[in-house]
Write a protein that holds these residues in place. Structure first.
Motif, short mmCIF file in Angstrom:
data_model
loop_
_atom_site.label_atom_id
_atom_site.label_comp_id
_atom_site.label_asym_id
_atom_site.label_seq_id
_atom_site.Cartn_x
_atom_site.Cartn_y
_atom_site.Cartn_z
N TYR A 79 62.63 33.44 2.03
CA TYR A 79 61.23 33.29 2.47
C TYR A 79 60.52 34.65 2.41
O TYR A 79 60.27 35.27 3.44
N PRO A 80 60.21 35.12 1.22
CA PRO A 80 59.66 36.48 1.08
C PRO A 80 58.29 36.68 1.75
O PRO A 80 57.91 37.80 2.04
N LYS A 81 57.58 35.61 2.03
CA LYS A 81 56.27 35.74 2.67
C LYS A 81 56.33 35.56 4.18
O LYS A 81 55.30 35.46 4.84
N SER A 82 57.54 35.56 4.72
CA SER A 82 57.70 35.42 6.17
C SER A 82 56.95 36.51 6.91
O SER A 82 56.82 37.63 6.42
N ARG A 83 56.50 36.16 8.09
CA ARG A 83 55.90 37.13 8.98
C ARG A 83 56.85 37.27 10.16
O ARG A 83 57.18 36.30 10.82
N ALA A 169 62.92 47.68 5.29
CA ALA A 169 63.37 47.92 3.91
C ALA A 169 63.17 46.68 3.06
O ALA A 169 63.11 46.76 1.83
N VAL A 170 63.04 45.52 3.70
CA VAL A 170 62.90 44.25 2.98
C VAL A 170 61.46 43.75 3.00
O VAL A 170 60.94 43.29 1.98
N PHE A 171 60.83 43.83 4.16
CA PHE A 171 59.48 43.29 4.32
C PHE A 171 58.44 44.40 4.39
O PHE A 171 58.68 45.42 5.04
N PRO A 172 57.28 44.20 3.75
CA PRO A 172 56.19 45.18 3.88
C PRO A 172 55.77 45.30 5.34
O PRO A 172 55.90 44.35 6.12
N ARG A 173 55.26 46.46 5.69
CA ARG A 173 54.89 46.72 7.10
C ARG A 173 53.89 45.69 7.62
O ARG A 173 53.92 45.34 8.81
N ASP A 174 53.00 45.19 6.77
CA ASP A 174 52.00 44.23 7.25
C ASP A 174 52.58 42.84 7.50
O ASP A 174 51.88 41.94 7.98
N GLN A 175 53.88 42.65 7.21
CA GLN A 175 54.54 41.38 7.51
C GLN A 175 55.48 41.49 8.72
O GLN A 175 56.17 40.55 9.06
N VAL A 176 55.48 42.66 9.35
CA VAL A 176 56.35 42.88 10.51
C VAL A 176 55.49 43.35 11.68
O VAL A 176 54.77 44.34 11.58
N HIS A 177 55.53 42.60 12.77
CA HIS A 177 54.77 42.93 13.98
C HIS A 177 55.77 43.26 15.08
O HIS A 177 56.61 42.43 15.44
#
Length: 201
Positions: A79-83, A169-177
């Motif tokens: 799920y690469p677009k996961s938040r 390392a896997v998710f862009p910063r804007d996808q991690v809160h």
């Protein structure tokens, strides 16, 4: 691996194709004319251990000093677009909570009844184990090593920097809160607004 995990490994297929999970998920699917997306809902999991628990890596990758694959890698692939929302609690309070919970659940051998002094001594023991590991391994290797997962304090789960680095390392910063648990509790209204904005709902 010195301590056998509390449960047997399960395949992704067994998790996604059995029980209520699949039944409830299928209820959220609907066809919208002209829209190729079949799923129009939000699926979430709020299991704290999923942010750090990776006890089987030594079983699947014998001889490695660090896990070559982590939970973020698996989720990012599927799920690469996961938040991702990660709540971090004061590490000492998190360890106290883990100690009380896991001793009460008898998931670890604990000297009953639990007391602040016993907790203190267990933390010292965990720190000593971790320090010995560091003589021959990296911080990341010691955090993930199940040799250091023997005690009910779960010291390794409080070393947040390792797990955050793996997620980022896997998710862009804007996808991690990232939420500080104590801030969320003291100002829930603003925190929920931030979460909703992050989820774009």
């Amino acid at each position: 691996m010195n301590r056998k995990p509390n449960r047997d490994p399960k395949s992704l297929s067994s998790w996604t194709n059995s029980g209520k999970f699949r039944e409830n998920l299928l209820k959220t699917y609907k066809e919208v004319s002209g829209d190729p997306i079949l799923f129009h809902g939000i699926t979430m999991d709020a299991t704290p251990a999923h942010s750090w628990d990776n006890e089987y890596w030594e079983y699947f990758h014998p001889g490695y000093r660090e896990p070559p694959v982590t939970n973020p890698d698996l989720i990012g692939t599927l799920y690469p677009k996961s938040r991702i929302i990660i709540s971090l609690r004061d590490p000492i309070k998190r360890m106290q909570s883990a100690y009380q919970f896991f001793c009460a659940a008898k998931a670890y051998k604990c000297d009953e009844p639990v007391t602040p002094l016993k907790f203190h001594n267990l933390v010292l023991e965990a720190l000593e184990m971790f320090s010995k590991c560091r003589l021959s391994n990296t911080v990341r290797g010691c955090v993930y090593s199940t040799d250091n997962h023997q005690l009910a304090t779960h010291l390794y789960a409080s070393i947040y920097s390792v797990y955050l680095s793996d997620w980022l390392a896997v998710f862009p910063r804007d996808q991690v809160h990232v939420i500080k648990f104590e801030d969320h509790i003291t100002n829930q209204a603003d925190s929920f607004v931030e979460i909703c904005n992050f989820l774009q709902i």
